[in-house]
Design an enzyme around this catalytic site. Structure first.
Site, PDB file in Angstrom:
ATOM      1  N   GLU A  76      11.583  -6.937  -9.209  1.00  9.12           N
ATOM      2  CA  GLU A  76      10.849  -5.701  -9.526  1.00  9.12           C
ATOM      3  C   GLU A  76      11.759  -4.758 -10.305  1.00  9.12           C
ATOM      4  O   GLU A  76      12.492  -3.962  -9.689  1.00  9.12           O
ATOM      5  CB  GLU A  76      10.447  -4.979  -8.236  1.00  9.12           C
ATOM      6  CG  GLU A  76       9.287  -5.565  -7.505  1.00  9.12           C
ATOM      7  CD  GLU A  76       8.500  -4.467  -6.783  1.00  9.12           C
ATOM      8  OE1 GLU A  76       7.273  -4.485  -6.876  1.00  9.12           O
ATOM      9  OE2 GLU A  76       9.094  -3.592  -6.144  1.00  9.12           O
ATOM     10  N   TRP A 136       0.814  -1.227   0.000  1.00 10.89           N
ATOM     11  CA  TRP A 136       0.000   0.000   0.000  1.00 10.89           C
ATOM     12  C   TRP A 136       0.844   1.272   0.000  1.00 10.89           C
ATOM     13  O   TRP A 136       0.327   2.371  -0.156  1.00 10.89           O
ATOM     14  CB  TRP A 136      -0.928   0.025   1.215  1.00 10.89           C
ATOM     15  CG  TRP A 136      -2.065  -0.938   1.156  1.00 10.89           C
ATOM     16  CD1 TRP A 136      -2.321  -1.878   0.183  1.00 10.89           C
ATOM     17  CD2 TRP A 136      -3.114  -1.073   2.127  1.00 10.89           C
ATOM     18  NE1 TRP A 136      -3.460  -2.581   0.493  1.00 10.89           N
ATOM     19  CE2 TRP A 136      -3.961  -2.107   1.679  1.00 10.89           C
ATOM     20  CE3 TRP A 136      -3.411  -0.434   3.332  1.00 10.89           C
ATOM     21  CZ2 TRP A 136      -5.098  -2.506   2.399  1.00 10.89           C
ATOM     22  CZ3 TRP A 136      -4.535  -0.825   4.051  1.00 10.89           C
ATOM     23  CH2 TRP A 136      -5.371  -1.851   3.576  1.00 10.89           C
ATOM     24  N   HIS A 170      13.030  -2.685  -0.976  1.00  7.28           N
ATOM     25  CA  HIS A 170      12.181  -2.117  -2.031  1.00  7.28           C
ATOM     26  C   HIS A 170      12.913  -0.952  -2.703  1.00  7.28           C
ATOM     27  O   HIS A 170      13.635  -0.202  -2.041  1.00  7.28           O
ATOM     28  CB  HIS A 170      10.850  -1.642  -1.431  1.00  7.28           C
ATOM     29  CG  HIS A 170       9.854  -1.270  -2.486  1.00  7.28           C
ATOM     30  ND1 HIS A 170       9.885  -0.042  -3.106  1.00  7.28           N
ATOM     31  CD2 HIS A 170       8.858  -1.968  -3.061  1.00  7.28           C
ATOM     32  CE1 HIS A 170       8.914  -0.008  -4.019  1.00  7.28           C
ATOM     33  NE2 HIS A 170       8.279  -1.170  -4.004  1.00  7.28           N
TER      34      HIS A 170
HETATM   35  P1  PGA Z   1       3.243  -0.726  -8.758  1.00  8.30           P
HETATM   36  O1  PGA Z   1       4.230  -0.836  -7.510  1.00  8.30           O
HETATM   37  O2  PGA Z   1       2.428  -1.984  -8.810  1.00  8.30           O
HETATM   38  O3  PGA Z   1       2.435   0.491  -8.493  1.00  8.30           O
HETATM   39  O4  PGA Z   1       4.122  -0.578  -9.978  1.00  8.30           O
HETATM   40  C1  PGA Z   1       4.852  -2.052  -7.201  1.00  8.30           C
HETATM   41  C2  PGA Z   1       5.749  -1.874  -6.007  1.00  8.30           C
HETATM   42  O5  PGA Z   1       6.256  -0.766  -5.793  1.00  8.30           O
HETATM   43  O6  PGA Z   1       5.976  -2.823  -5.246  1.00  8.30           O
END
Ligand code: PGA
Length: 257
Positions: free
Chosen positions: A168, A11, A97
């Site tokens: 990611e 979130w 992250h």
């Molecule tokens: P997003 O973010 O789905 O809005 O691209 C993913 C995240 O930051 O973990």
């Protein structure tokens, strides 16, 4: 039995009020109760953890968006510690992250956080990903370094029990992103990540390692990553703030055999 798909809602710093947070939580909770092949993990801002702890029910878990590397002491403004997160009902912790890395967390800090989280009994969702996908494939080297640096402090036994890697790519994350990665490319990165983990912790651990995809996941592309991309789960940012989108993602994950 196949491992359950792990669908993580990040979130970030949303929503603003406890009332909105509860509304969002309840809509996910209703759907999560019926999940059989997947589980939902809500990672709210830390200030909402206490609100949700007593309201957890089947198929739904809580997680932190980050942890501090120390569990107590004179660290004003440190945020949530790994052990406090566990006491507040958390069972997962995102570490590394890209938005935390952008604020200064280097691999060494991420490594300390990963260790603190795993030692506290949390599953560690370690985020890795390149900023630029260059044509020559140098990002594979970057990914390898980031994995090695971020895992340097994690005791080997935790690799099998507590580690989840979230791939990611930064260029696919958040509002500035133009698009998500493709399932085919994710599959290739997943194999590469497993190869690095295999060198660190052995082939069997690497084969079982859950690797999940994050970056512009929505209700339209989620199934492709899980199916064609063979992702063991998803890390969802923006779409996790839309109850209709996020519950559609949960249902799509659960429908896949
Ligand atoms: P997003 O973010 O789905 O809005 O691209 C993913 C995240 O930051 O973990």
């Amino acid at each position: 039995m196949r491992a359950k798909k792990i669908i993580v809602a990040n979130w970030k710093l949303n929503p603003e009020t406890p009332r909105e947070a509860l509304r969002l939580f309840s809509s996910v909770s209703r759907v999560a109760r019926g999940l059989r092949r997947s589980e939902a993990v809500i990672c709210p801002p830390a200030h909402f953890l206490g609100l949700f702890h007593e309201r957890l029910s089947g198929g739904l878990f809580l997680g932190g968006q980050d942890v501090f590397a120390k569990n107590q002491g004179a660290f004003t403004g440190a945020g949530v510690s790994a052990r406090s997160l566990y006491y507040l009902g958390g069972r997962y912790a995102i570490v590394g992250h890209s938005e935390r890395r952008a604020l200064g967390d280097g691999d060494e800090t991420v490594a300390q956080k990963a260790k603190a989280a795993a030692s506290a009994g949390l599953k560690v969702v370690l985020c890795v990903g390149e900023a630029i996908r260059d044509e020559t494939g140098r990002y594979f080297q970057f990914l390898r370094q980031q994995l090695l640096g971020s895992l340097i402090r994690l005791p080997r036994r935790f690799f099998a029990e507590r580690l989840i890697v979230a791939y990611e790519p930064i260029w696919a994350v958040g509002a500035p992103a133009q698009s998500a990665d493709t399932p085919a490319d994710f599959l290739r990165q997943q194999l590469f990540i497993k190869k690095v983990i295999s060198d660190l912790a052995g082939k069997e651990t690497a084969m079982r390692l859950p690797v999940i995809y994050g970056g512009s996941v929505d209700q339209k592309n989620a199934a492709g990553f899980l199916d064609e991309g063979q992702a063991n789960g998803l890390l969802v940012g923006r779409a996790s703030l839309r109850p209709d989108y996020f519950t559609a993602i949960l249902k799509a994950a659960d429908a896949l055999a």
